[in-house]
Design a protein around this motif. Structure first.
Motif, PDB file in Angstrom:
ATOM      1  N   GLU A 164       3.860   5.889  -5.392  1.00  0.00           N
ATOM      2  CA  GLU A 164       3.773   5.998  -6.855  1.00  0.00           C
ATOM      3  C   GLU A 164       2.804   7.092  -7.274  1.00  0.00           C
ATOM      4  O   GLU A 164       2.972   7.723  -8.322  1.00  0.00           O
ATOM      5  CB  GLU A 164       3.255   4.680  -7.454  1.00  0.00           C
ATOM      6  CG  GLU A 164       4.308   3.621  -7.617  1.00  0.00           C
ATOM      7  CD  GLU A 164       3.686   2.275  -8.013  1.00  0.00           C
ATOM      8  OE1 GLU A 164       2.548   2.255  -8.507  1.00  0.00           O
ATOM      9  OE2 GLU A 164       4.361   1.249  -7.793  1.00  0.00           O
ATOM     10  N   MET A 165       1.765   7.311  -6.448  1.00  0.00           N
ATOM     11  CA  MET A 165       0.760   8.316  -6.791  1.00  0.00           C
ATOM     12  C   MET A 165       1.148   9.700  -6.269  1.00  0.00           C
ATOM     13  O   MET A 165       0.356  10.640  -6.368  1.00  0.00           O
ATOM     14  CB  MET A 165      -0.617   7.898  -6.234  1.00  0.00           C
ATOM     15  CG  MET A 165      -1.209   6.682  -6.938  1.00  0.00           C
ATOM     16  SD  MET A 165      -2.711   6.056  -6.143  1.00  0.00           S
ATOM     17  CE  MET A 165      -3.902   7.321  -6.515  1.00  0.00           C
ATOM     18  N   GLY A 166       2.346   9.814  -5.714  1.00  0.00           N
ATOM     19  CA  GLY A 166       2.843  11.126  -5.297  1.00  0.00           C
ATOM     20  C   GLY A 166       2.380  11.583  -3.925  1.00  0.00           C
ATOM     21  O   GLY A 166       2.392  12.778  -3.638  1.00  0.00           O
ATOM     22  N   PHE A 186       0.840  -1.210   0.000  1.00  0.00           N
ATOM     23  CA  PHE A 186       0.000   0.000   0.000  1.00  0.00           C
ATOM     24  C   PHE A 186       0.870   1.254   0.000  1.00  0.00           C
ATOM     25  O   PHE A 186       0.587   2.218  -0.701  1.00  0.00           O
ATOM     26  CB  PHE A 186      -0.928   0.017   1.219  1.00  0.00           C
ATOM     27  CG  PHE A 186      -2.201  -0.755   0.993  1.00  0.00           C
ATOM     28  CD1 PHE A 186      -3.195  -0.246   0.175  1.00  0.00           C
ATOM     29  CD2 PHE A 186      -2.406  -1.984   1.591  1.00  0.00           C
ATOM     30  CE1 PHE A 186      -4.370  -0.949  -0.043  1.00  0.00           C
ATOM     31  CE2 PHE A 186      -3.570  -2.696   1.375  1.00  0.00           C
ATOM     32  CZ  PHE A 186      -4.558  -2.183   0.561  1.00  0.00           C
ATOM     33  N   ARG A 187       1.915   1.214   0.806  1.00  0.00           N
ATOM     34  CA  ARG A 187       2.800   2.382   0.887  1.00  0.00           C
ATOM     35  C   ARG A 187       3.376   2.669  -0.501  1.00  0.00           C
ATOM     36  O   ARG A 187       3.431   3.806  -0.949  1.00  0.00           O
ATOM     37  CB  ARG A 187       3.908   2.089   1.896  1.00  0.00           C
ATOM     38  CG  ARG A 187       4.846   3.259   2.099  1.00  0.00           C
ATOM     39  CD  ARG A 187       5.864   2.987   3.189  1.00  0.00           C
ATOM     40  NE  ARG A 187       5.370   3.293   4.508  1.00  0.00           N
ATOM     41  CZ  ARG A 187       5.616   2.548   5.590  1.00  0.00           C
ATOM     42  NH1 ARG A 187       6.328   1.459   5.488  1.00  0.00           N
ATOM     43  NH2 ARG A 187       5.150   2.911   6.755  1.00  0.00           N
ATOM     44  N   GLN A 188       3.763   1.598  -1.198  1.00  0.00           N
ATOM     45  CA  GLN A 188       4.324   1.724  -2.533  1.00  0.00           C
ATOM     46  C   GLN A 188       3.329   2.376  -3.494  1.00  0.00           C
ATOM     47  O   GLN A 188       3.679   3.234  -4.290  1.00  0.00           O
ATOM     48  CB  GLN A 188       4.733   0.319  -3.020  1.00  0.00           C
ATOM     49  CG  GLN A 188       5.653   0.327  -4.216  1.00  0.00           C
ATOM     50  CD  GLN A 188       6.922   1.111  -3.938  1.00  0.00           C
ATOM     51  OE1 GLN A 188       7.465   1.051  -2.834  1.00  0.00           O
ATOM     52  NE2 GLN A 188       7.372   1.888  -4.907  1.00  0.00           N
ATOM     53  N   ILE A 189       2.067   1.957  -3.381  1.00  0.00           N
ATOM     54  CA  ILE A 189       1.028   2.515  -4.253  1.00  0.00           C
ATOM     55  C   ILE A 189       0.882   4.010  -4.006  1.00  0.00           C
ATOM     56  O   ILE A 189       0.862   4.816  -4.936  1.00  0.00           O
ATOM     57  CB  ILE A 189      -0.314   1.779  -4.033  1.00  0.00           C
ATOM     58  CG1 ILE A 189      -0.216   0.356  -4.589  1.00  0.00           C
ATOM     59  CG2 ILE A 189      -1.470   2.550  -4.671  1.00  0.00           C
ATOM     60  CD1 ILE A 189      -1.411  -0.517  -4.279  1.00  0.00           C
ATOM     61  N   ILE A 206      -9.802   9.139  -8.155  1.00  0.00           N
ATOM     62  CA  ILE A 206      -8.586   8.759  -7.423  1.00  0.00           C
ATOM     63  C   ILE A 206      -8.773   7.395  -6.753  1.00  0.00           C
ATOM     64  O   ILE A 206      -7.847   6.588  -6.684  1.00  0.00           O
ATOM     65  CB  ILE A 206      -8.178   9.871  -6.429  1.00  0.00           C
ATOM     66  CG1 ILE A 206      -6.661   9.877  -6.279  1.00  0.00           C
ATOM     67  CG2 ILE A 206      -8.840   9.761  -5.099  1.00  0.00           C
ATOM     68  CD1 ILE A 206      -6.120  11.194  -5.798  1.00  0.00           C
ATOM     69  N   LEU A 207     -10.003   7.123  -6.292  1.00  0.00           N
ATOM     70  CA  LEU A 207     -10.281   5.801  -5.706  1.00  0.00           C
ATOM     71  C   LEU A 207     -10.118   4.717  -6.763  1.00  0.00           C
ATOM     72  O   LEU A 207      -9.587   3.641  -6.492  1.00  0.00           O
ATOM     73  CB  LEU A 207     -11.711   5.752  -5.148  1.00  0.00           C
ATOM     74  CG  LEU A 207     -11.930   6.459  -3.812  1.00  0.00           C
ATOM     75  CD1 LEU A 207     -13.422   6.570  -3.504  1.00  0.00           C
ATOM     76  CD2 LEU A 207     -11.216   5.714  -2.690  1.00  0.00           C
ATOM     77  N   LYS A 208     -10.545   5.045  -7.975  1.00  0.00           N
ATOM     78  CA  LYS A 208     -10.436   4.086  -9.064  1.00  0.00           C
ATOM     79  C   LYS A 208      -8.965   3.777  -9.352  1.00  0.00           C
ATOM     80  O   LYS A 208      -8.569   2.619  -9.486  1.00  0.00           O
ATOM     81  CB  LYS A 208     -11.111   4.653 -10.312  1.00  0.00           C
ATOM     82  CG  LYS A 208     -11.603   3.578 -11.191  1.00  0.00           C
ATOM     83  CD  LYS A 208     -12.573   4.060 -12.223  1.00  0.00           C
ATOM     84  CE  LYS A 208     -12.706   2.919 -13.205  1.00  0.00           C
ATOM     85  NZ  LYS A 208     -12.935   3.271 -14.540  1.00  0.00           N
ATOM     86  N   TYR A 213      -1.580  13.415   1.093  1.00  0.00           N
ATOM     87  CA  TYR A 213      -1.039  12.744   2.280  1.00  0.00           C
ATOM     88  C   TYR A 213      -1.588  11.331   2.404  1.00  0.00           C
ATOM     89  O   TYR A 213      -2.714  11.056   1.990  1.00  0.00           O
ATOM     90  CB  TYR A 213      -1.463  13.485   3.550  1.00  0.00           C
ATOM     91  CG  TYR A 213      -0.944  14.887   3.709  1.00  0.00           C
ATOM     92  CD1 TYR A 213       0.387  15.202   3.450  1.00  0.00           C
ATOM     93  CD2 TYR A 213      -1.798  15.895   4.153  1.00  0.00           C
ATOM     94  CE1 TYR A 213       0.850  16.498   3.639  1.00  0.00           C
ATOM     95  CE2 TYR A 213      -1.334  17.194   4.348  1.00  0.00           C
ATOM     96  CZ  TYR A 213      -0.007  17.484   4.082  1.00  0.00           C
ATOM     97  OH  TYR A 213       0.444  18.752   4.276  1.00  0.00           O
ATOM     98  N   PHE A 214      -0.802  10.449   3.052  1.00  0.00           N
ATOM     99  CA  PHE A 214      -1.361   9.133   3.402  1.00  0.00           C
ATOM    100  C   PHE A 214      -0.813   8.696   4.748  1.00  0.00           C
ATOM    101  O   PHE A 214       0.186   9.228   5.237  1.00  0.00           O
ATOM    102  CB  PHE A 214      -1.026   8.077   2.335  1.00  0.00           C
ATOM    103  CG  PHE A 214       0.389   7.530   2.413  1.00  0.00           C
ATOM    104  CD1 PHE A 214       1.445   8.181   1.802  1.00  0.00           C
ATOM    105  CD2 PHE A 214       0.661   6.350   3.104  1.00  0.00           C
ATOM    106  CE1 PHE A 214       2.743   7.688   1.862  1.00  0.00           C
ATOM    107  CE2 PHE A 214       1.951   5.847   3.170  1.00  0.00           C
ATOM    108  CZ  PHE A 214       3.002   6.515   2.548  1.00  0.00           C
TER     109      PHE A 214
END
Ligand code: PHE
Length: 464
Positions: free
Chosen positions: A207-209, A201-204, A357-359, A317-318
């Motif tokens: 990748e999305m900035g 998940f962190r990688q995803i 973005i969810l998609k 942010y995540f």
């Protein structure tokens, strides 16, 4: 050159002879381990039609370790006899004059590859004494294939940048992948499946900035967990039944007081175009310490920090971290779990941006069929639950919750008017359980976790 010297020798023998040869015989004429010849056969097989190899199994008698010792030093009986002292023993104790060590002789026959000279009865007797054992040997009968040649070029195992730029990759032969070979067992520790899926998940997000938020406090004040999110103080989620409150320290003392004032006013009187909840907002209630019930508390802190930076600049942010809820424990619920949360702040963001973005986010996970269902959160309007069609379970399952943060939450923080913030959250446990086929959460987290499960979990999964 063929794959290796043994393979080359094998090809030469095949060329010279007519017909075929046996891998075991070849090993003994070359003075090699049988396994070395088998390896050469397999590497030649991988080339295609160069050789033909037929797997045969033969029964063979072999000496056990004790049998080998007996063949060398004599049977136990004979050794006792030979170890008698020169001065002799009483006649009554010694019943024979000499012995012929038949056992040793028979074992030596087997050692010389002449087990067939023994009768079946003799072999079985030695087997019963555990001196002999019958083993099944897998050997190859190798013969020339339709594309036989002794001159075989080495197969390439890697595609190099030079091959691409010169175009030579067109002419080289690449070695096929062997998907059934066993991998090298990692010697280090083994990551728990939750940690592996967290990395994914962190990688995803990266990748999305997205930038990772600070989540380094399990203990939070009610203020950041609820009040800052425009969740009224009498909201049932604040109840003892859903939230773990702290006894010591029971209260948080350090707040940005001007912001607290704006939150108080928004709850009790309204403002920013809202009527508020019209109740008597109390600082003491906001001060109560608790174990954070969602990572949206960390998002509130991050958005408040963002609002203090002037001029405003958009942010993504995540966070992925642990939260706590006073739940009734069952197969899918524990009192603590992990939440994954994504937050985007910019001018003019809409529900359409959120859906887009969810998609993108779920597609990167391999989840393509999404449906949205209107929902309710005190801090988002509109709110949507996210469902995905699960091929295995053959039904729509909830994969997340999302929404557009309310102006009553954002404007008191100091974010400029016109900036909207879209966000979504999901648990880490649920996708991990689905991915790893675990039905009971207690097999994934807690004292009942079988370490072998952690050890055996695949390092990576190739989902189709
Ligand atoms: N905080 C919500 C939960 O605990 C998830 C969520 C995050 C919903 C962000 C909307 C926006 O389930």
């Amino acid at each position: 050159m063929a794959d290796g010297p043994v393979a080359q020798l094998l090809l030469q023998r095949l060329e010279g002879g007519d017909g075929g040869l046996d891998s075991l015989e070849l090993a003994s004429t070359l003075g090699l381990e049988h396994q070395a010849v088998v390896g050469a056969v397999k590497s030649l097989q991988a080339l295609g039609e160069v050789i033909e190899a037929e797997l045969r199994s033969t029964q063979r008698w072999e000496l056990t370790p004790e049998g080998q010792e007996t063949a060398q030093f004599g049977s136990h009986e004979a050794r006792v006899f030979h170890s008698l002292p020169p001065e002799g023993l009483m006649q009554s104790e010694l019943m024979v004059d000499s012995v012929e060590d038949l056992v040793q002789a028979k074992l030596q026959l087997v050692q010389d590859g002449e087990a067939e000279h023994l009768s079946e009865k003799e072999r079985n007797e030695l087997k019963k004494r555990k001196l002999l054992s019958e083993v099944t040997l897998k050997t190859y009968w190798v013969s020339k294939g339709s594309a036989f040649s002794t001159n075989i070029s080495k197969q390439e195992t890697e595609l190099s940048p030079e091959m691409i730029s010169s175009g030579s990759w067109r002419d080289v032969k690449f070695k096929a992948y062997n998907f059934s070979s066993k991998g090298v067992l990692p010697e280090g520790g083994h990551l728990h499946p939750l940690m592996k899926v967290r990395t994914q998940f962190r990688q995803i997000f990266l990748e999305m900035g997205f930038t990772e938020m600070l989540t380094d406090n399990f203990i939070e004040s009610s203020f950041w967990n609820f009040d800052a999110l425009f969740q009224p103080q009498q909201h049932p989620a604040r109840d003892q039944h859903d939230t773990f409150f702290l006894k010591d320290p029971a209260e948080a003392l350090d707040f940005p007081m001007d912001y607290v004032e704006r939150v108080k006013r928004t709850h009790s009187q309204g403002g920013y175009g809202s009527q508020g909840y019209k109740y008597d907002w109390k600082l003491e209630e906001a001060q109560k310490n608790l174990l954070r019930t969602h990572t949206t508390a960390a998002s509130a802190r991050a958005l408040y920090r963002l609002a203090q930076q002037k001029p405003f600049s958009p942010a993504k942010y995540f966070s992925i971290d642990r939260v706590f809820r006073n739940e009734t424990l069952d197969a899918t619920h524990l009192a603590e779990f992990h939440q994954i949360e994504g937050v985007v702040a910019d001018y003019g963001l809409t529900l359409g941006h959120l859906m887009g973005i969810l998609k993108e986010f779920f597609t990167k996970l391999g989840i393509t069929h999404l449906r949205f269902k209107p929902a309710y959160n005190p801090y988002t309007e509109p709110s949507m639950e996210v469902f995905s069609y699960h091929q295995g379970l053959k039904k729509w399952v909830e994969v997340g919750n999302s929404g557009v943060f309310r102006p009553e939450m954002l404007l008191p923080m100091g974010l400029p008017e016109g900036v909207s913030v879209i966000a979504w959250g999901l648990s880490l446990e649920r996708p991990t359980m689905i991915k790893y086929g675990i039905n009971n959460i207690r097999e994934l987290v807690g004292h009942r976790v079988n370490l072998q499960m952690v050890y055996d979990s695949p390092l990576c999964r190739l989902d189709t």
